[in-house]
Design an enzyme around this catalytic site. Structure first.
Site, PDB file in Angstrom:
ATOM      1  N   SER A 145      93.063 -13.565-102.434  1.00 31.15           N
ATOM      2  CA  SER A 145      92.643 -14.957-102.663  1.00 31.15           C
ATOM      3  C   SER A 145      93.817 -15.916-102.786  1.00 31.15           C
ATOM      4  O   SER A 145      93.703 -17.088-102.397  1.00 31.15           O
ATOM      5  CB  SER A 145      91.754 -15.044-103.903  1.00 31.15           C
ATOM      6  OG  SER A 145      92.383 -14.441-105.007  1.00 31.15           O
ATOM      7  N   HIS A 196      96.108 -18.078-107.807  1.00 28.90           N
ATOM      8  CA  HIS A 196      95.583 -19.092-106.881  1.00 28.90           C
ATOM      9  C   HIS A 196      96.529 -20.288-106.801  1.00 28.90           C
ATOM     10  O   HIS A 196      96.745 -20.844-105.713  1.00 28.90           O
ATOM     11  CB  HIS A 196      94.199 -19.542-107.340  1.00 28.90           C
ATOM     12  CG  HIS A 196      93.176 -18.451-107.292  1.00 28.90           C
ATOM     13  ND1 HIS A 196      91.951 -18.553-107.915  1.00 28.90           N
ATOM     14  CD2 HIS A 196      93.201 -17.232-106.701  1.00 28.90           C
ATOM     15  CE1 HIS A 196      91.257 -17.451-107.693  1.00 28.90           C
ATOM     16  NE2 HIS A 196      92.000 -16.636-106.960  1.00 28.90           N
TER      17      HIS A 196
END
Length: 326
Positions: A145, A196
């Protein structure tokens, strides 16, 4: 944040397979498809247990287990974690690979995968020192991610404008990654906020040019070294030059192009003299020069003049008789 792997019914794998076949394998560019396949393969057959592939300051930096930089992006906590990441990869990969080309997109994925991990370690180390809380150095992250957040920044850069609907509200694409960063962390606290964020920062480094310029420099260096000492291909505004061997020094263009430009009606000559004796090279040069001035008629005269410069004994005797008779 790394979670324990749960196999269960493997619903995520079924959903991913359904999405791939709905898109059609032929419609997925090769690098994107290969990356998806690698992630699925390592989910089914992991290189190491999950606790030995996740990335943290303690494991990577303190204990010098740098292999986690390579392993952590391509391992996932469970099948739904894999599904959501790979579904996002399909959408971003199809657009970016067609825009950038397969080779550069593969290069981009490789750099982002490694650099996102490095930025993650730097951020966690900074937070540890700023807050004096060692728990930041113990947080272990895994999954693709972070790389996907970086790709989202790049995709929005190459496809500006438009809006994304997040929880029913339109958000400009240029701000969507920041909104998603906060909402994902609020709705699912187990995700790695710092991981992230690291991906977003890497994407910004690329779109703001420093990382992109460095990647281009490194790619050019590797390509130039790979061609050094071997055959080279020369380009001009219209494409390939047609030669696989370097031009002579300071020639500016292939010999054949210079020759054909002066004499469009003459048959093409081989641009090299390898294998010819000095006399043959000289004769070829004389003929080419005379042909340039007078075409086929002059070429016949040139052969005659060249023959007279190397007369046979019979011709010498015949000339003496001519002079005597005159």
């Amino acid at each position: 944040m790394m979670r324990n792997r749960q196999r269960g019914s493997n619903l995520g794998l079924l959903l991913l397979a359904s999405q791939v076949f709905q898109l059609g394998i032929d419609n997925i560019p090769p690098v994107t498809l290969a990356t998806l396949g690698l992630n699925v393969y390592l989910f089914l057959f992991p290189v190491k247990p999950l606790l030995q592939t996740c990335l943290s300051v303690r494991e990577a930096y303190w204990y010098r287990d740098w292999s986690r930089l390579l392993l952590s992006p391509f391992h996932h906590a469970d099948d739904m974690h894999l599904y959501f990441n790979m579904a996002s990869l399909l959408w971003k990969g199809i657009k970016l690979e067609r825009k950038l080309g397969g080779a550069w997109f593969a290069y981009l994925l490789s750099v982002f995968s490694l650099l996102t991990g490095l930025v993650y370690l730097l951020l966690e180390t900074g937070l540890t020192h700023m807050t004096e809380d060692s728990s930041y150095s113990l947080q272990c992250a895994v999954g693709f991610s972070g790389v996907l957040f970086g790709l989202k920044v790049v995709n929005n850069h190459y496809h500006p404008g438009g809006a994304t609907y997040i929880m029913g509200l339109p958000v400009a694409n240029r701000y969507a990654c920041w909104v998603e960063l906060v909402l994902i962390h609020i709705m699912n606290p187990g995700t790695s906020f710092v991981g992230h964020l690291a991906g977003i920062l890497v994407g910004l480094l690329y779109t703001a040019e420093p990382l992109k310029s460095l990647m281009k420099t490194c790619a050019g260096f590797v390509i130039s070294n790979g061609q050094y000492g071997g055959q080279q291909t020369y380009y001009n505004s219209s494409g390939y030059s047609g030669y696989g061997t370097p031009y002579p020094p300071n020639s500016g263009a292939p010999y054949r192009q210079q020759y054909d430009t002066r004499m469009p009606s003459a048959p093409p000559q081989h641009p090299y003299t390898a294998g010819l004796s000095e006399d043959e090279q000289y004769e070829t040069a004389v003929r080419a020069s005379l042909n340039d001035r007078g075409g086929f008629t002059q070429a016949r005269s040139s052969r005659g003049s060249y023959a007279h410069s190397n007369p046979t004994p019979e011709e010498i005797r015949w000339r003496r008789l001519q002079r005597f008779n005159s």
